[in-house]
Design a protein around this motif. Sequence first.
Motif, PDB file in Angstrom:
ATOM      1  N   HIS A 258       0.830  -1.207   0.000  1.00 30.09           N
ATOM      2  CA  HIS A 258       0.000   0.000   0.000  1.00 30.09           C
ATOM      3  C   HIS A 258       0.863   1.255   0.000  1.00 30.09           C
ATOM      4  N   VAL A 262       0.876   4.249  -2.829  1.00 30.24           N
ATOM      5  CA  VAL A 262       0.615   5.660  -2.528  1.00 30.24           C
ATOM      6  C   VAL A 262       1.806   6.520  -2.943  1.00 30.24           C
ATOM      7  N   LYS A 267      -2.377   7.703  -4.278  1.00 31.17           N
ATOM      8  CA  LYS A 267      -3.650   7.281  -3.671  1.00 31.17           C
ATOM      9  C   LYS A 267      -3.723   5.755  -3.597  1.00 31.17           C
ATOM     10  N   PHE A 268      -4.731   5.280  -2.883  1.00 32.60           N
ATOM     11  CA  PHE A 268      -5.002   3.847  -2.769  1.00 32.60           C
ATOM     12  C   PHE A 268      -5.615   3.354  -4.066  1.00 32.60           C
TER      13      PHE A 268
END
Length: 328
Positions: A258, A262, A267-268
């Motif tokens: 993750h 990012v 962003k996710f």
Amino acid sequence: MMGGYALAEYNWNASLLRRVFVVPEDVADKHLRLAGAVQLKVLLWLSRHGGVYDDEACSRAVGASAPDCRDALRYWIEAGVLAGDEQPSAVVTPAEPPAKPVEAPKVVARPQPVKPQMPQVIERRKNSAEFAYLLDEVSARTGRPLSPGDMETLLYLFDTAGLPAEVLLMVVGYAANAGRCAMRYIEKVALDWADQGIVTMAAAEEHLCRLERAQQALVRLVEICELPKLPTGASARDAAEKWLYDWKIADEVLRLAHDICVKKTGKFQVRYIDRILENWREQGVDTAEKALALCSGKAAASEEAPSEYEDMVAQYTPVYKKKKKKEG
């Protein structure tokens, strides 16, 4: 004895026993309280006619409408008392080989939503105890009176889409738990279930268990990656279930994927993280240390490994390590 009959033994009229048909003991042992009058009549009529079902003949014999007779027949099939497939003509044929080869039935698409009108709703409620029960229960579970449009939609789902009342009530319960009791949402979910073949209580319960499992995985994903809010949409929910329960990705590995996502995209992104995790799985990576080593070139990299984050590994410190330094 005040009123009633004394305990006595009764026997069949011997003259009637020259022609008999069989009813399983389970019908009397398990279904006398559960089955309604029409359902018992249909079962007796079907047994008398060797398992061959016909809408019009059954309706005339038991004094109920053809749709109610079909509903009663479906009850015994789903209860496991009857075995067989319902044919498009609503006839249950005996288990005998056909005289001629029978072509496989063509897949029929779900009918277009041409919904019934209120006169049909009123008539169906009068003639079907199951549909009347459905209307009352949906009103109670949504906490509001049903509008004419609501009742027309429910009749469409019940008759045209072919969803039993108990399955529709499970859809309503699912919608209520999600805080979305609008009939348009209930219709959308119900038709989606019908398209997936979720038309029995067993299938609906299994489907709801899968949804609950995926939702729990999504909540865990939010906690692990410290996301600001719960992602919406089925893609994030399904991905979380796959990563945590199917692939059994360790928390620190998921957090690292993750953080890389990012760092590179801002962003996710489900698809980006999924690509990273899939590549790591192919390389046998099961810890954050191995993932960092793979990215920095300390382990053999796959030809398909994303090259865009190799330039950041040397100066990259994952979030969970930064927190430990601050606490120290």
